[in-house]
Design a protein around this motif. Sequence first.
Motif, mmCIF file in Angstrom:
data_model
loop_
_atom_site.group_PDB
_atom_site.id
_atom_site.type_symbol
_atom_site.label_atom_id
_atom_site.label_comp_id
_atom_site.label_asym_id
_atom_site.label_seq_id
_atom_site.Cartn_x
_atom_site.Cartn_y
_atom_site.Cartn_z
ATOM 1 N N HIS A 173 0.829 -1.211 0.000
ATOM 2 C CA HIS A 173 0.000 0.000 0.000
ATOM 3 C C HIS A 173 0.864 1.263 0.000
ATOM 4 N N GLU A 174 1.939 1.238 0.788
ATOM 5 C CA GLU A 174 2.771 2.426 0.906
ATOM 6 C C GLU A 174 3.599 2.692 -0.349
ATOM 7 N N ALA A 175 3.676 1.710 -1.261
ATOM 8 C CA ALA A 175 4.450 1.892 -2.495
ATOM 9 C C ALA A 175 3.647 2.592 -3.580
ATOM 10 N N VAL A 176 2.337 2.663 -3.408
ATOM 11 C CA VAL A 176 1.464 3.270 -4.410
ATOM 12 C C VAL A 176 1.266 4.750 -4.094
ATOM 13 N N LEU A 177 1.305 5.571 -5.129
ATOM 14 C CA LEU A 177 1.117 7.011 -4.941
ATOM 15 C C LEU A 177 -0.189 7.304 -4.207
ATOM 16 N N SER A 178 -0.131 8.169 -3.232
ATOM 17 C CA SER A 178 -1.333 8.631 -2.538
ATOM 18 C C SER A 178 -2.051 9.657 -3.409
ATOM 19 N N PHE A 179 -3.289 9.961 -3.072
ATOM 20 C CA PHE A 179 -4.020 10.995 -3.810
ATOM 21 C C PHE A 179 -3.298 12.338 -3.717
ATOM 22 N N GLU A 180 -2.728 12.625 -2.551
ATOM 23 C CA GLU A 180 -2.012 13.890 -2.373
ATOM 24 C C GLU A 180 -0.796 13.949 -3.300
ATOM 25 N N GLU A 181 -0.073 12.839 -3.406
ATOM 26 C CA GLU A 181 1.089 12.799 -4.294
ATOM 27 C C GLU A 181 0.670 12.936 -5.754
ATOM 28 N N ILE A 182 -0.403 12.244 -6.120
ATOM 29 C CA ILE A 182 -0.897 12.331 -7.503
ATOM 30 C C ILE A 182 -1.288 13.760 -7.838
ATOM 31 N N GLU A 183 -2.003 14.397 -6.929
ATOM 32 C CA GLU A 183 -2.443 15.775 -7.153
ATOM 33 C C GLU A 183 -1.241 16.709 -7.326
ATOM 34 N N GLU A 184 -0.223 16.520 -6.506
ATOM 35 C CA GLU A 184 0.966 17.362 -6.587
ATOM 36 C C GLU A 184 1.709 17.140 -7.909
ATOM 37 N N ILE A 185 1.818 15.891 -8.327
ATOM 38 C CA ILE A 185 2.500 15.567 -9.583
ATOM 39 C C ILE A 185 1.743 16.154 -10.775
ATOM 40 N N VAL A 186 0.429 16.012 -10.763
ATOM 41 C CA VAL A 186 -0.369 16.548 -11.870
ATOM 42 C C VAL A 186 -0.251 18.063 -11.930
ATOM 43 N N CYS A 187 -0.284 18.728 -10.792
ATOM 44 C CA CYS A 187 -0.122 20.192 -10.777
ATOM 45 C C CYS A 187 1.222 20.595 -11.387
ATOM 46 N N ALA A 188 2.272 19.858 -11.061
ATOM 47 C CA ALA A 188 3.596 20.162 -11.600
ATOM 48 C C ALA A 188 3.621 19.947 -13.110
ATOM 49 N N ALA A 189 2.983 18.849 -13.566
ATOM 50 C CA ALA A 189 2.939 18.570 -15.005
ATOM 51 C C ALA A 189 2.147 19.640 -15.749
ATOM 52 N N VAL A 190 1.061 20.087 -15.158
ATOM 53 C CA VAL A 190 0.251 21.138 -15.776
ATOM 54 C C VAL A 190 1.057 22.430 -15.888
ATOM 55 N N SER A 191 1.898 22.717 -14.911
ATOM 56 C CA SER A 191 2.719 23.925 -14.962
ATOM 57 C C SER A 191 3.703 23.887 -16.126
ATOM 58 N N LEU A 192 3.977 22.671 -16.649
ATOM 59 C CA LEU A 192 4.891 22.508 -17.776
ATOM 60 C C LEU A 192 4.157 22.393 -19.117
ATOM 61 N N GLY A 193 2.824 22.516 -19.072
ATOM 62 C CA GLY A 193 2.072 22.520 -20.320
ATOM 63 C C GLY A 193 1.167 21.338 -20.561
ATOM 64 N N VAL A 194 1.121 20.381 -19.629
ATOM 65 C CA VAL A 194 0.185 19.263 -19.788
ATOM 66 C C VAL A 194 -1.239 19.793 -19.690
ATOM 67 N N ARG A 195 -2.075 19.383 -20.623
ATOM 68 C CA ARG A 195 -3.456 19.858 -20.645
ATOM 69 C C ARG A 195 -4.478 18.725 -20.626
ATOM 70 N N LYS A 196 -4.021 17.506 -20.894
ATOM 71 C CA LYS A 196 -4.917 16.351 -20.864
ATOM 72 C C LYS A 196 -4.334 15.312 -19.913
ATOM 73 N N VAL A 197 -5.179 14.795 -19.026
ATOM 74 C CA VAL A 197 -4.769 13.769 -18.078
ATOM 75 C C VAL A 197 -5.700 12.577 -18.229
ATOM 76 N N ARG A 198 -5.116 11.397 -18.369
ATOM 77 C CA ARG A 198 -5.903 10.163 -18.452
ATOM 78 C C ARG A 198 -5.519 9.255 -17.286
ATOM 79 N N LEU A 199 -6.503 8.812 -16.535
ATOM 80 C CA LEU A 199 -6.288 7.879 -15.433
ATOM 81 C C LEU A 199 -6.407 6.455 -15.962
ATOM 82 N N THR A 200 -5.400 5.643 -15.628
ATOM 83 C CA THR A 200 -5.373 4.267 -16.101
ATOM 84 C C THR A 200 -5.040 3.341 -14.940
ATOM 85 N N GLY A 201 -4.811 2.072 -15.243
ATOM 86 C CA GLY A 201 -4.405 1.106 -14.240
ATOM 87 C C GLY A 201 -3.288 0.235 -14.787
ATOM 88 N N GLY A 202 -3.290 -1.067 -14.520
ATOM 89 C CA GLY A 202 -4.376 -1.863 -13.987
ATOM 90 C C GLY A 202 -5.747 -1.382 -14.402
#
Length: 315
Positions: free
Chosen positions: A38-67
């Motif tokens: 469980h601790e090896a998987v990104l938390s929601f807080e980590e995901i949110e922070e990563i996406v915000c950083a990616a958006v600051s670099l120009g990412v405009r589309k995000v797709r959630l996948t798995g698994g």
Amino acid sequence: MTDQYGRKIKYLRLSVTDLCSCRCVYCMGAEGVPKLPHEAVLSFEEIEEIVCAAVSLGVRKVRLTGGEPLVRRGIDELVRRLRAIEGIRELAMTTNGARLAEYAERLKSAGLDRLNISLDTLDPEKYRKITRIGSLSDTLAGLDAARSAGFTRIKLNAVLMGGVNDDEIPALAELARDGTFDVRFIELMPIGECADWDRKRFIPAERVLEVLPKVQRVPSDGVAELWRPEGWKGTVGLIRPLSHRFCADCDRIRITPDGMLKPCLHSAREIPLRGKHGEALVCAIAEGIGGKPKEHHITDGRTSDSLRGMNRIGG
């Protein structure tokens, strides 16, 4: 942000879990996969922070996948949190559809824009063989739920496998006739479980055009070549990573459930993002974008260089 070859990177595919409710033969072994702690998987807080950083670099589309993203507890809450990030123009998800009957309305309400649903066959027995533990009826119920929830232009993804489902090309394509769905045929890639499969399984997507009635090419802003048979409202797409390598137009990066950035699906290179914050996180993502390779080499008769199978990367 553009990479070293002038490609503008604006699309992030983010895997929220390595677990799945199916065990598709081309994706994982019959016994499934070892579960990440469980601790090896990104938390929601980590995901949110990563996406915000990616958006600051120009990412405009995000797709959630798995698994399978719908096995991640609280996935609708994650959608709601990501939808609130200013700068995201499209928030999408790829799913096998088995849990959409339960989640479709919740995802729509949370702000999910688009759905891609995996559907490799319309034959219940064949579906069971391909997925090993899945049920076609569950996925079809998910399609109905997605439409009822208000999702439009739903994309259905079918992985082409010679001798397995190539006889169903007309039937699968027919789902695009009235425009409720758009159908995408994806060439099987030699990665993970199917890397050593008989080459007869790897058929070119050109086969689709050979069996459909009169088709006309229509404009596309993605990697799929879009075609429309005469009189149809929906489109039939071909995604051809082997027969027509589209690396020159690739605008995406991927992040694994344990927080590794993959600049290219078929490269072994991975950049760790966990534990990085603020400018350090932005710089790590920028490093990945800047180091994105010019192209992959699986069309040269090689298998993928990736160190992970698709379920550990994100479809």
